[in-house]
Design an enzyme around this catalytic site. Sequence first.
Site, PDB file in Angstrom:
ATOM      1  N   SER A 126       8.386 -13.451 -20.316  1.00 43.41           N
ATOM      2  CA  SER A 126       7.523 -14.366 -19.556  1.00 43.41           C
ATOM      3  C   SER A 126       8.071 -15.789 -19.480  1.00 43.41           C
ATOM      4  CB  SER A 126       6.122 -14.387 -20.174  1.00 43.41           C
ATOM      5  OG  SER A 126       6.162 -14.857 -21.507  1.00 43.41           O
ATOM      6  N   LYS A 160      -2.615 -17.579 -22.975  1.00 44.72           N
ATOM      7  CA  LYS A 160      -1.616 -18.603 -22.631  1.00 44.72           C
ATOM      8  C   LYS A 160      -2.266 -19.799 -21.944  1.00 44.72           C
ATOM      9  CE  LYS A 160       2.215 -15.329 -22.146  1.00 44.72           C
ATOM     10  NZ  LYS A 160       3.156 -14.666 -21.237  1.00 44.72           N
TER      11      LYS A 160
END
Length: 831
Positions: free
Chosen positions: A713, A756
């Site tokens: 990511s 996140k």
Amino acid sequence: MSESQTLPVLPLRDSVLFPGITMPIGAGRAGTLKAIEAALSEPGRRIMVIAQRENGDLVTPDLLHRVGTIATISQVQRGVNGYQLVLHGERRATAVRLEEHDGYLQAVTVETPEIASENSEAPAFLALVRELRERATDVGRRSGMPEEILQRLIAGFDDPGRFSDFVAAYVDATTADRQALLETPEVEERMRRVLVHVQRQLTVLEAQEEIRSKVRAELGLRHREAFLREQLRAIQKELDEEDDGSDLDELSEKLALLDLSDEVRREVDRELSRLQRISRESMESQVIRTFLETISELPWGERSEDILDLPRATEILEEDHYGLKDVKDRVLEFLAVRKLRQRFQQPPQEEELELPAPVPAGDPEAEPEARDAAPKPDRKPGKGPILLFAGPPGVGKTSIAKSIARAMGREYVRISLGGARDEADIRGHRRTYVGAMPGRIIQGMRQVGTKNPVFLLDEIDKLGVSFQGDPASALLEVLDPAQNDSFTDHYLGVPFDLSEVLFITTANFLQNIPAPLLDRMEVVEFAGYTEHEKLAIARQYLLPRQLEENGLLDGELEVSDDALATVIQRYTREAGVRQLERELGKLARKVGRRLATGEVTAMRAGAEEVESLLGRPRVHPERAAKEDQIGVATGMFYTPVGGDILFVEASTMRGKGDLVLTGQLGDVMKESARAAWSYAKAHAAGLGIDEEAFSRDVHVHVPAGAIPKDGPSAGVTMATALVSALAGRPARHDLAMTGEITLTGRVLPIGGLKEKILGAVRAGIRDIVLPKENEPELTELPDEVLRILRPYPVSDLGEVLALALRGASLHEGQLRFSSEPPREVPAGFPH
């Protein structure tokens, strides 16, 4: 008639004192102690000793016999619990009147003289005396008394009456029989009665010796315990006191009442028949008995009645836990299905059942009604679901299982599988092994007593594997709804129905669970709590509990929301709330100490007081950078304890065009960096990068080098930092990004988006770049986060760079750079 005398009374329990006998006793009852003290106060220290009719602490005149023994107290020792006495019986006496006096009993006594034989020289009487002496000698000899002492003892009695009293005192007889001998003043009659008891004891001793020799020959010294049991049994048989097997009958009755299937009933009947045939002292008898007792204690037909009140269940779940909406919805769905399935249960039939009238064929109006009247097939209760609660530690996986049981009205049982590495832990041992026992599943069912409990298998991802088998494989049958209706434990050897059990398992890491086992369970994900959720949990649950546990009253400690937020952000770093509760407990103890010493009478803790109470902060979360920098981009990452931001730094230097990667990066992150490097080379012209820039070395570093990092990511973050460094354009400091990239520049979806974004918002960043395919996941964010968030869904790396680099913009899909980097968000992207 002898003169009467008034003496204090000493009642005896389960004992009789004869004249001429010395007996030690212990006295502790209040009335008895007063009677002893009264006797000691008189010169002769005489006391009337009478046996009780019944064994009891409270003594009344009605509970005492009328004939006793006048005794002299020869020795007295006072102890903590009363007196220790030595009594010497002198002569028989009859209590003419018994009454209470100053807290003890006293009696008006008259001596009972012995009635001697009319002709003590008669042959019959002499033969009786000799027979009693010989039989008493035999009893003493068989009891192990040395011959010399025995002869001297027997020869010491010249008076037949005294000798009969001596033998009566030591013969094996009941208290009632001894009292009857005491109440017999005729010497000859008393001797005859004593001789009967002596002869009976002698017969028992002879039988005992015969039994001992037979049993010793059969069993030997190794079976001492069995020998003792057989000896006891034989003695009881001789005394007509043999156990009639009532315990076995009781076990048979319990087994007969069980609701067993035909297969299980046949096995139980077979084992019960074997138990009745074999000797109860054999090893196999104990094994069979233990097996049948285990069968009788299992819940073959007992069920808890489900409470299908959905509003009540909702109230209980909300009362015990904050959040966890997915878990609560799943439980309420299960209850709703059980409630709907009740409609399928066939109502009980009346004694006279009216059948619907026959319907003529072809009657369209009557046929539907007839079809509705037809009885529907009976359906079994629904099978219990098998849920897997997966998530980080401390988020409430174990505790909510107990709340589910309470909401459903079911029993609750928990076993921990952490470290279990033996298949027998699950399926039990076969009965051929010494010390065999059922597995923990069957033990849990026996413990809970119903066949439809909530059964928690805790830490299923911590199962081990050893040479003794794989317990995870043994769980395949337990956790398969298609098979667990006939689960067979090795110890039982017969099927047991687990289909109605609501199994709940917990795990921290799904990757540690074997795929076939994971496939059998419905996974319910437990995400880490947000700071807002932790604040609510601390306010509603943790803080009141810690105040109570540390002895603080209402009003003595008030903690503001700012203080709680400070504790959450700067003193804990976890997905759950365990460490948060420990810190709140520490805060309460610090304040409690000040209250106990009188420094304060009450305290209100704000954010400023937290550091003085808890010490310096131990957690230092990342904060957003203060200004734009060339070669520095902000990314986001996710761990089991929550999300946060990270910085990717890129710098160019003279060299040979190499790419250097540092920061304990994993293979996937290194590949993402190389993909970004290749993309920059391939699109250098469109990105405003001079070709000579690739002849220089580029160093990419991710700070916090002591912490290993991996995952795809960070691809867009690395690409942004690389392009920023190579093109010499600053990247925005107020923008965080996440997403995987390909060589062609496509941005692919990633996981953990909710955590996140929450980490980025906590760090002070509101602008978020995310893959377009992850956009639907934004709905999982709390409302207070969505109100301040500015998301930018992207599908191409060019869109990311247009957002992240100052002075960059998109025109007809092409990236353009202005000579003066703008300070606003590029056009074409919504806020």
